[in-house]
Design a protein around this motif. Structure first.
Motif, PDB file in Angstrom:
ATOM      1  N   TYR A 237       5.917  22.625 -21.220  1.00 43.48           N
ATOM      2  CA  TYR A 237       5.574  21.398 -20.921  1.00 43.48           C
ATOM      3  C   TYR A 237       4.425  21.513 -19.580  1.00 43.48           C
ATOM      4  N   TRP A 249       8.671  13.598 -19.562  1.00 42.31           N
ATOM      5  CA  TRP A 249       8.230  13.498 -21.166  1.00 42.31           C
ATOM      6  C   TRP A 249       9.525  12.554 -21.573  1.00 42.31           C
ATOM      7  N   THR A 252       9.735  12.674 -26.633  1.00 46.27           N
ATOM      8  CA  THR A 252       8.514  13.449 -27.415  1.00 46.27           C
ATOM      9  C   THR A 252       9.074  14.032 -28.595  1.00 46.27           C
ATOM     10  N   GLU A 279      12.764  15.260 -18.553  1.00 44.46           N
ATOM     11  CA  GLU A 279      12.353  14.964 -19.907  1.00 44.46           C
ATOM     12  C   GLU A 279      13.849  13.984 -20.320  1.00 44.46           C
ATOM     13  N   THR A 282      14.140  14.044 -26.361  1.00 46.52           N
ATOM     14  CA  THR A 282      13.298  14.944 -26.816  1.00 46.52           C
ATOM     15  C   THR A 282      13.690  14.941 -28.483  1.00 46.52           C
ATOM     16  N   THR A 291      17.528  16.823 -27.375  1.00 46.61           N
ATOM     17  CA  THR A 291      17.478  17.289 -25.784  1.00 46.61           C
ATOM     18  C   THR A 291      18.796  17.866 -25.324  1.00 46.61           C
TER      19      THR A 291
END
Length: 354
Positions: A237, A249, A252, A279, A282, A291
């Motif tokens: 990232y 993030w 994403t 993050e 994800t 994630t």
């Protein structure tokens, strides 16, 4: 003299006919584009200047080796006919390789708006390894908005180069190999496409997307509902540049999640090991949440000194803090974008650029 007279007539007709200050660039004429940018910059030196629209028909505007074309005024809108068809390109000499000398455009004003165009830096990247810094937009301004803007380069593609900046991207596309979104300030990327290119000519190496140097703002880089398209190398990232790097993030979509390296963020910072890298939510290409429940990383400098250990998975409470209102305060870039997009649509129709 005749060229400037024609340019003045275009502006005057726009004012008289449509109630907007408009400069129409001649199709494919790079000098006409440069004249338009200079005219708008000279006229809009004051921060409270009325907005000027520069309309750019589809075409290939080749600046050659020219770099650092300055958009120096305020409240200037550069509107291309289409993101894929309006291309502003330069090809700096290898001798110019630098983060501060190669940019296609250098934004220096406040409140400037870019829409429906491509910026391409064609520096011969693979012949200047290991460094091939080739900037598309060096942004020294504030409250910049990029809407459907594509940036094609390799290293340092977008450079936010003002410590106190607050900028906003929406539905844009940024290509690169290493540190290709880098710099300072608070920058929000909404539903953007992040595309990694081949790190080295032979296909070896890995990609690093962002490298913030957050210093005088609170939030750093915020990627919200963006997509990472990676068909080449494995990638991180991002990594820390210096001062107080911050980046998150959120939601994403990873088109190739198997290419994300195990620590997810590069554990070796350039000039600092401590950071705020997180993050949340994800997803894979099908929208499934992938994630990890936890991802604790031991960050260091490249010489493995100054260890800093941090959890990089964001909590729900942390997530709640990331709103446009919190990041930008009284400035509402989404509301302004919608207004400018509506005006641009009308102008394109009037000037037959739709």
């Amino acid at each position: 003299m005749r060229r400037y007279l024609l340019l003045f007539v275009v502006v005057f007709m726009a004012l008289a006919g449509y109630g907007q200050d408009v400069i129409l660039v001649r199709k494919g004429d790079v000098q006409s584009l440069l004249d338009a940018i200079k005219t708008a910059s000279d006229r809009n030196r004051d921060r409270d200047s009325e907005r000027i629209f520069i309309l750019i028909p589809d075409g290939y505007y080749d600046l050659g080796e020219k770099t650092l074309t300055r958009v120096a005024g305020n409240n200037i809108a550069l509107i291309g006919q289409s993101m894929e068809g309006t291309i502003i390109r330069n090809a700096p000499s290898i001798k110019m390789e630098s983060i501060s000398k190669t940019a296609v455009l250098q934004n220096r004003g406040k409140g400037n708006y870019y829409q429906d165009l491509t910026l391409k830096n064609d520096l011969d990247y693979y012949n200047v390894e290991p460094d091939g810094r080739a900037v598309c937009l060096q942004d020294k301004g504030d409250r910049t908005i990029c809407n459907r803007v594509r940036m094609l380069s390799y290293q340092d593609t977008y450079y936010s180069d003002y410590e106190k900046s607050h900028n906003y991207f929406q539905n844009s596309e940024i290509h690169g190999t290493i540190d290709f979104i880098c710099g300072a300030g608070d920058v929000w990327f909404e539903r953007c496409m992040i595309v990694t290119e081949k790190r080295r000519r032979d296909g070896s190496g890995h990609n690093i997307i962002m490298a913030p140097r957050t210093s005088e703002t609170k939030w750093g880089y915020v990627f919200n509902r963006c997509t990472i398209k990676n068909d080449e190398s494995a990638f991180y990232y991002g990594r820390g540049w210096h001062t107080n790097p911050r980046c998150v993030w959120l939601y994403t979509k990873l088109m190739t999640p198997e290419k994300l390296l195990p620590t997810r963020f590069d554990p070796e910072g350039m000039k600092i090991s401590s950071n705020y890298f997180k993050e949340y939510g994800t997803m894979d290409a099908h929208g499934h949440d992938i994630t990890p429940k936890t991802n604790v990383v031991r960050f260091t400098l490249r010489d493995h000194t100054q260890p800093f250990v941090a959890e990089t998975i964001m909590t729900r409470d942390e997530l709640k803090q990331y709103t446009l209102k919190n990041v930008f305060g009284e400035w509402n870039p989404v509301k302004l974008l919608k207004k400018l997009e509506k005006t641009s649509k009308k102008l394109k129709k009037q000037y037959k650029l739709n």
